[in-house]
Design an enzyme around this catalytic site. Sequence first.
Site, PDB file in Angstrom:
ATOM      1  N   HIS A   1      -1.388   0.806  -9.692  1.00 58.04           N
ATOM      2  CA  HIS A   1      -2.110  -0.036  -8.727  1.00 58.04           C
ATOM      3  C   HIS A   1      -2.880  -1.138  -9.459  1.00 58.04           C
ATOM      4  O   HIS A   1      -4.085  -1.309  -9.258  1.00 58.04           O
ATOM      5  CB  HIS A   1      -3.056   0.803  -7.856  1.00 58.04           C
ATOM      6  CG  HIS A   1      -3.505   0.069  -6.622  1.00 58.04           C
ATOM      7  ND1 HIS A   1      -3.762   0.677  -5.419  1.00 58.04           N
ATOM      8  CD2 HIS A   1      -3.745  -1.262  -6.405  1.00 58.04           C
ATOM      9  CE1 HIS A   1      -4.145  -0.227  -4.529  1.00 58.04           C
ATOM     10  NE2 HIS A   1      -4.139  -1.417  -5.109  1.00 58.04           N
TER      11      HIS A   1
ATOM     12  N   ARG B   1       0.845  -1.192   0.000  1.00 54.65           N
ATOM     13  CA  ARG B   1       0.000   0.000   0.000  1.00 54.65           C
ATOM     14  C   ARG B   1       0.880   1.241   0.000  1.00 54.65           C
ATOM     15  O   ARG B   1       1.959   1.264   0.617  1.00 54.65           O
ATOM     16  CB  ARG B   1      -0.888   0.046   1.251  1.00 54.65           C
ATOM     17  CG  ARG B   1      -2.140  -0.801   1.166  1.00 54.65           C
ATOM     18  CD  ARG B   1      -3.170  -0.228   0.174  1.00 54.65           C
ATOM     19  NE  ARG B   1      -4.374  -1.020   0.132  1.00 54.65           N
ATOM     20  CZ  ARG B   1      -4.624  -1.988  -0.767  1.00 54.65           C
ATOM     21  NH1 ARG B   1      -3.758  -2.277  -1.705  1.00 54.65           N
ATOM     22  NH2 ARG B   1      -5.778  -2.636  -0.733  1.00 54.65           N
TER      23      ARG B   1
HETATM   24  P1  NDP Z   1      -2.326 -11.256   4.495  1.00 54.85           P
HETATM   25  O1  NDP Z   1      -3.196 -10.723   5.578  1.00 54.85           O
HETATM   26  O2  NDP Z   1      -2.504 -12.666   4.061  1.00 54.85           O
HETATM   27  O3  NDP Z   1      -0.791 -11.072   4.887  1.00 54.85           O
HETATM   28  C1  NDP Z   1      -0.301  -9.921   5.501  1.00 54.85           C
HETATM   29  C2  NDP Z   1       1.119 -10.185   5.937  1.00 54.85           C
HETATM   30  O4  NDP Z   1       1.660  -8.985   6.475  1.00 54.85           O
HETATM   31  C3  NDP Z   1       1.204 -11.237   7.046  1.00 54.85           C
HETATM   32  O5  NDP Z   1       2.331 -12.061   6.848  1.00 54.85           O
HETATM   33  C4  NDP Z   1       1.377 -10.392   8.294  1.00 54.85           C
HETATM   34  O6  NDP Z   1       2.080 -11.022   9.344  1.00 54.85           O
HETATM   35  C5  NDP Z   1       2.217  -9.258   7.758  1.00 54.85           C
HETATM   36  N1  NDP Z   1       2.107  -8.087   8.624  1.00 54.85           N
HETATM   37  C6  NDP Z   1       1.033  -7.322   8.904  1.00 54.85           C
HETATM   38  N2  NDP Z   1       1.352  -6.356   9.773  1.00 54.85           N
HETATM   39  C7  NDP Z   1       2.654  -6.516  10.038  1.00 54.85           C
HETATM   40  C8  NDP Z   1       3.570  -5.831  10.884  1.00 54.85           C
HETATM   41  N3  NDP Z   1       3.205  -4.788  11.626  1.00 54.85           N
HETATM   42  N4  NDP Z   1       4.840  -6.263  10.919  1.00 54.85           N
HETATM   43  C9  NDP Z   1       5.233  -7.342  10.191  1.00 54.85           C
HETATM   44  N5  NDP Z   1       4.417  -8.028   9.378  1.00 54.85           N
HETATM   45  C10 NDP Z   1       3.138  -7.617   9.309  1.00 54.85           C
HETATM   46  O7  NDP Z   1      -2.527 -10.264   3.260  1.00 54.85           O
HETATM   47  P2  NDP Z   1      -2.258 -10.563   1.707  1.00 54.85           P
HETATM   48  O8  NDP Z   1      -0.959 -11.235   1.567  1.00 54.85           O
HETATM   49  O9  NDP Z   1      -3.448 -11.197   1.102  1.00 54.85           O
HETATM   50  O10 NDP Z   1      -2.212  -9.066   1.137  1.00 54.85           O
HETATM   51  C11 NDP Z   1      -1.245  -8.157   1.607  1.00 54.85           C
HETATM   52  C12 NDP Z   1      -1.564  -6.761   1.116  1.00 54.85           C
HETATM   53  O11 NDP Z   1      -1.301  -6.652  -0.275  1.00 54.85           O
HETATM   54  C13 NDP Z   1      -3.020  -6.324   1.230  1.00 54.85           C
HETATM   55  O12 NDP Z   1      -3.363  -5.947   2.546  1.00 54.85           O
HETATM   56  C14 NDP Z   1      -3.067  -5.152   0.275  1.00 54.85           C
HETATM   57  O13 NDP Z   1      -2.695  -3.970   0.959  1.00 54.85           O
HETATM   58  C15 NDP Z   1      -1.987  -5.507  -0.756  1.00 54.85           C
HETATM   59  N6  NDP Z   1      -2.568  -5.807  -2.065  1.00 54.85           N
HETATM   60  C16 NDP Z   1      -2.179  -5.039  -3.141  1.00 54.85           C
HETATM   61  C17 NDP Z   1      -2.674  -5.309  -4.385  1.00 54.85           C
HETATM   62  C18 NDP Z   1      -2.210  -4.541  -5.568  1.00 54.85           C
HETATM   63  O14 NDP Z   1      -2.752  -4.735  -6.669  1.00 54.85           O
HETATM   64  N7  NDP Z   1      -1.216  -3.678  -5.427  1.00 54.85           N
HETATM   65  C19 NDP Z   1      -3.629  -6.400  -4.618  1.00 54.85           C
HETATM   66  C20 NDP Z   1      -3.950  -7.138  -3.440  1.00 54.85           C
HETATM   67  C21 NDP Z   1      -3.437  -6.835  -2.209  1.00 54.85           C
HETATM   68  P3  NDP Z   1       1.482 -12.334  10.059  1.00 54.85           P
HETATM   69  O15 NDP Z   1       1.602 -13.433   9.016  1.00 54.85           O
HETATM   70  O16 NDP Z   1       2.374 -12.547  11.200  1.00 54.85           O
HETATM   71  O17 NDP Z   1       0.056 -12.032  10.405  1.00 54.85           O
HETATM   72  C1  OXD Z   2      -6.506  -5.240  -3.216  1.00 59.02           C
HETATM   73  C2  OXD Z   2      -5.958  -4.321  -4.221  1.00 59.02           C
HETATM   74  O1  OXD Z   2      -6.392  -4.966  -2.018  1.00 59.02           O
HETATM   75  O2  OXD Z   2      -6.242  -4.504  -5.434  1.00 59.02           O
HETATM   76  O3  OXD Z   2      -7.073  -6.280  -3.622  1.00 59.02           O
HETATM   77  O4  OXD Z   2      -5.235  -3.399  -3.868  1.00 59.02           O
END
Ligand code: NDP
Ligand code: OXD
Length: 319
Positions: free
Chosen positions: A282, A234
Amino acid sequence: MSRNDALLLVVEGRDAATPWIEAFRARLPGWRVVGLSDAFDPARVRHVAAWRHPYGSLKGLTSLDAIFSLGAGVDHLLGDPDLPPATLVRVVDSDLTARMTEWVVLHVLRHHRQAERYVRQQHDGLWSDDPLQPAAKDVRVGVMGLGVLGGDAAAKLKLLGFDVAGWSRTAKTLPGVPTFAGDGGLDAFLRRTQILVVLLPATPRTQGMLDAALIGKLARDGHLGGPVLINAGRGALQNEADILRCLDDGRLKAATLDVFETEPLPTTSPLWRHPAVTVTPHNAAISSTGAVADAVAAQILAFGRGEPLQHVVERERAY
Ligand code: NDP
Ligand code: OXD
């Protein structure tokens, strides 16, 4: 309540969410699927499916069971001070994951194989492959966020032979991938990382963390002459002024960014024209409407059969 009383409200941005509404109508026969501009009784809305809805527009939905994000992230929902206290559900879908991994692999390989250099060389009619390209096993990639998306990207980069490590909030075990966790593990993770891939959610704890202090801790011993930042998590994580400063003073060699502090990226942003920056709009993992509607409709139907909702977001963690 009969099924015809059950309402799914679909909201996307400020525009009519017509393609989504049509997709849900096709998948949820017997449901009334409406958009914000339709006439409906707020007290009868059972579910909301939303992407970047106008804040305040969900206020007054008193019978909600669930709010479905039409994407993986939920920061766009949690930012609404008037978000009703219903269960929050996010998208986890193989189509979305595969698209994100493609984007990550593409940009790691572009930097690793110095694609821009060869485009420039061709332009100049220059035949030079010095110095020798290192093998992937000698390039250390660090993936921040080891969830659905980061976990898959790390595994695929590992398959390509990269020396991959990962960082997450809680400890993880991934085959062949050293992992680091929490604030205590961050510096060691950064110190070994030559190419940093960020797939973290926007939360109060990750806000602004991609700043000069973090960039300054990355490894500088790679063949590219400095570390590389690749972010599709993000834009709220980015301190873009710091990223530009680090690109200009050499603390950062290059950046590929899919997400920005302000989206669309303002035309005045220097990121557009910086020679070491690649901007994508994005769209790293934009899934087809059909794939996301399939996933959400399947959950709504399962919930109607009394099954528990999957991929429920913990509000207090904000992801
Ligand atoms: P998940 O919830 O499956 O994974 C999030 C990961 O981030 C987990 O491993 C979590 O740790 C880690 N995390 C969260 N907070 C912290 C922190 N403070 N310190 C360290 N690690 C942290 O989400 P997804 O993998 O499905 O998606 C991740 C992000 O990707 C979404 O939230 C979105 O913002 C972004 N995204 C972007 C897209 C794009 O097109 N650019 C499309 C889709 C998503 P833990 O495993 O320990 O909980
Ligand atoms: C999502 C994105 O969060 O597209 O799925 O950013």
